[in-house]
Design an enzyme around this catalytic site. Structure first.
Site, PDB file in Angstrom:
ATOM      1  N   SER A 113      -1.672 -19.387 -28.317  1.00 36.01           N
ATOM      2  CA  SER A 113      -3.321 -20.375 -28.587  1.00 36.01           C
ATOM      3  C   SER A 113      -3.598 -18.976 -27.876  1.00 36.01           C
ATOM      4  O   SER A 113      -5.228 -18.971 -28.206  1.00 36.01           O
ATOM      5  CB  SER A 113      -3.573 -21.778 -27.943  1.00 36.01           C
ATOM      6  OG  SER A 113      -3.392 -21.653 -26.663  1.00 36.01           O
ATOM      7  N   HIS A 130      -1.772 -25.375 -33.111  1.00 34.46           N
ATOM      8  CA  HIS A 130      -3.511 -24.446 -33.969  1.00 34.46           C
ATOM      9  C   HIS A 130      -3.034 -23.136 -35.381  1.00 34.46           C
ATOM     10  O   HIS A 130      -3.627 -22.914 -35.784  1.00 34.46           O
ATOM     11  CB  HIS A 130      -3.262 -22.939 -32.108  1.00 34.46           C
ATOM     12  CG  HIS A 130      -4.209 -23.047 -31.530  1.00 34.46           C
ATOM     13  ND1 HIS A 130      -5.046 -23.178 -32.036  1.00 34.46           N
ATOM     14  CD2 HIS A 130      -3.941 -23.672 -30.133  1.00 34.46           C
ATOM     15  CE1 HIS A 130      -5.579 -23.710 -29.463  1.00 34.46           C
ATOM     16  NE2 HIS A 130      -4.713 -23.952 -29.622  1.00 34.46           N
ATOM     17  N   LYS A 184      -8.784 -28.723 -33.282  1.00 34.69           N
ATOM     18  CA  LYS A 184      -8.527 -27.678 -33.898  1.00 34.69           C
ATOM     19  C   LYS A 184      -9.165 -27.592 -35.285  1.00 34.69           C
ATOM     20  O   LYS A 184     -10.392 -27.964 -35.718  1.00 34.69           O
ATOM     21  CB  LYS A 184      -7.383 -26.815 -33.532  1.00 34.69           C
ATOM     22  CG  LYS A 184      -6.579 -26.494 -31.601  1.00 34.69           C
ATOM     23  CD  LYS A 184      -6.823 -26.393 -31.062  1.00 34.69           C
ATOM     24  CE  LYS A 184      -5.789 -27.166 -29.934  1.00 34.69           C
ATOM     25  NZ  LYS A 184      -6.819 -27.542 -28.764  1.00 34.69           N
TER      26      LYS A 184
HETATM   27  C1  PLP Z   1      -1.282 -25.646 -27.705  1.00 30.58           C
HETATM   28  C2  PLP Z   1      -2.284 -26.013 -27.752  1.00 30.58           C
HETATM   29  N1  PLP Z   1      -1.845 -28.050 -27.100  1.00 30.58           N
HETATM   30  C3  PLP Z   1      -1.950 -28.536 -27.152  1.00 30.58           C
HETATM   31  C4  PLP Z   1      -3.094 -28.321 -26.836  1.00 30.58           C
HETATM   32  C5  PLP Z   1      -4.210 -29.552 -26.558  1.00 30.58           C
HETATM   33  O1  PLP Z   1      -5.166 -30.355 -27.324  1.00 30.58           O
HETATM   34  P1  PLP Z   1      -6.233 -30.973 -27.131  1.00 30.58           P
HETATM   35  O2  PLP Z   1      -7.401 -30.258 -27.127  1.00 30.58           O
HETATM   36  O3  PLP Z   1      -6.722 -32.241 -28.528  1.00 30.58           O
HETATM   37  O4  PLP Z   1      -6.030 -32.286 -25.704  1.00 30.58           O
HETATM   38  C6  PLP Z   1      -4.118 -27.375 -26.711  1.00 30.58           C
HETATM   39  C7  PLP Z   1      -5.694 -27.146 -26.920  1.00 30.58           C
HETATM   40  O5  PLP Z   1      -6.194 -26.708 -26.157  1.00 30.58           O
HETATM   41  C8  PLP Z   1      -3.373 -26.006 -27.081  1.00 30.58           C
HETATM   42  O6  PLP Z   1      -4.134 -25.098 -27.224  1.00 30.58           O
END
Ligand code: PLP
Length: 375
Positions: free
Chosen positions: A167, A195, A226
């Site tokens: 990300s 992502h 996302k």
């Molecule tokens: C790779 C990744 N996994 C999990 C999450 C967590 O998701 P959420 O924002 O729905 O809590 C994010 C979010 O920023 C992320 O970038």
């Protein structure tokens, strides 16, 4: 002020001095910051379709899923998502964070070992902390290092835990190689496809689809927050895994069910992903246009796809270039430690399907101009 509050204020000052203090601000300018990769949130038709879908759903009770919180719409959405991801079953959590923490803490234990990519998201890191397993931090996407670590004997189970599309870097994990290695060494593979879902893959089902490892992972995590322009975390895997999580995953059991409005939005978003491949084609093309326009100006960005990192090094440099973009009407944000490693502050430009060639060119010119002016 109490002694504790005084101490907290001092810690905030320290963050300020290091260029690391954050504050909440309202969005301003063209969105190059959110994860709305497909441009759904920015599409006025999306909100209307979500409202109409919501009216067609039974209201979900505000209760935990195992109490009165499960509606027909939850079960339908989970079945649909499982099909979409090529898995037997899926489970919806209120957020991706909860999904990752709830999964890792439920299936990995103190006798186990996790090989975790050094750039994994905080929710994966915290999930492994809760699992209290041994953790080996792996050099980013380094198959050779994974092979070496897997060859080292370990009495418990071994889990390979990685994001698919990183990300903050726009880099892609070598998923096929990791799946081969995991299979060869009897390890389990857990992939966070947050992502990539909606963006990559012929059907938009993510890098797990694109790189052909559907069915080779213990679990694949996606987020609704996302490309799907809503919120929520979805775990896809074998029916028995999902059944197990329903029973023991604390981040699922002890929280209120996802509300109907989010179910409606996720369902409408999946309609778009299924019916409009042009959105994911466009976002990938637009990302290529920005990378090319920056490259022409001597700024070469690592990675591929809609996350375009402009590496700037110090926090102040990243903040200065982000401010210049914001003054020019582009909502671009600086990413600083602890989100990225110290000395690796950057802009994280997020490309969307509705970004037009002229504005990508203008953004590249603004960034290049601001970089040129840096001391
Ligand atoms: C790779 C990744 N996994 C999990 C999450 C967590 O998701 P959420 O924002 O729905 O809590 C994010 C979010 O920023 C992320 O970038």
């Amino acid at each position: 002020m109490s002694a504790l509050l005084g101490e907290l204020a001092e810690r905030l000052e320290t963050l300020d001095d290091a260029g690391l203090r954050r504050s909440l601000t309202l969005p301003a300018g063209r969105d190059f910051a959110s994860n709305d990769y497909l441009g759904l949130a920015a599409d006025p038709g999306f909100a209307d379709a979500c409202a109409a879908r919501l009216r067609s759903l039974d209201a979900a009770a505000p209760a935990a899923r195992l109490l009165r919180g499960t509606s027909a719409a939850h079960l339908a959405l989970e079945r649909r998502f499982a099909r979409f991801k090529g898995a037997e079953a899926a489970l919806l959590y209120p957020s991706g964070w909860q999904a990752n923490v709830g999964l890792l803490a439920a299936v990995i234990g103190p006798a186990d070992r996790a090989l975790s990519d050094e750039r994994n998201h905080a929710s994966l890191i915290d999930g492994l902390r809760l699992a209290r397993c041994a953790k080996v931090v792996m050099p980013h996407g380094d198959l050779e290092a994974y092979g070496e670590a897997l060859r080292r004997p370990w009495p418990g189970r071994t889990f390979v835990v990685t994001e698919s599309y990183f990300s903050m870097d726009g880099s892609v994990a070598p998923l096929a190689g990791l799946a081969d290695l995991a299979a060869a060494h009897g390890a389990e593979l857990i992939v966070d496809d947050a992502h990539a879902t909606g963006v990559f893959g012929a059907r938009g089902a993510g890098l797990v689809e694109e790189l052909g490892i559907e069915g080779r992972c213990l679990a694949v995590i996606s987020t609704g927050g996302k490309a799907l322009a809503a919120s929520g975390g979805l775990i896809a895997g074998a029916a028995v895994l999902i059944d197990y999580l329903v029973n023991v995953s604390r981040a699922f059991v002890f929280t209120t069910a996802v509300p109907s409005a989010v179910l409606a939005a996720l369902d409408v978003a999946l309609d778009h992903v299924e019916a409009e491949p042009q959105r994911r084609q466009r976002v990938l093309a637009a990302a290529g246009e920005l990378r090319e326009a920056l490259g022409r100006r001597g700024i070469h960005c690592p990675g591929v796809g809609p996350i375009v990192p402009v590496m700037l090094g110090t926090n102040q440099r990243a903040l200065d270039v982000a401010s210049a973009c914001q003054r020019a009407g582009f909502d671009v944000r600086a990413v600083r430690p602890p989100t990225v490693a110290p000395g690796q502050a950057r802009l994280r430009v997020s490309i969307h399907a509705d970004h037009q060639p002229a504005e990508l060119e203008a953004l590249a010119a603004t960034i290049a101009d601001a970089v040129e002016r840096l001391p």
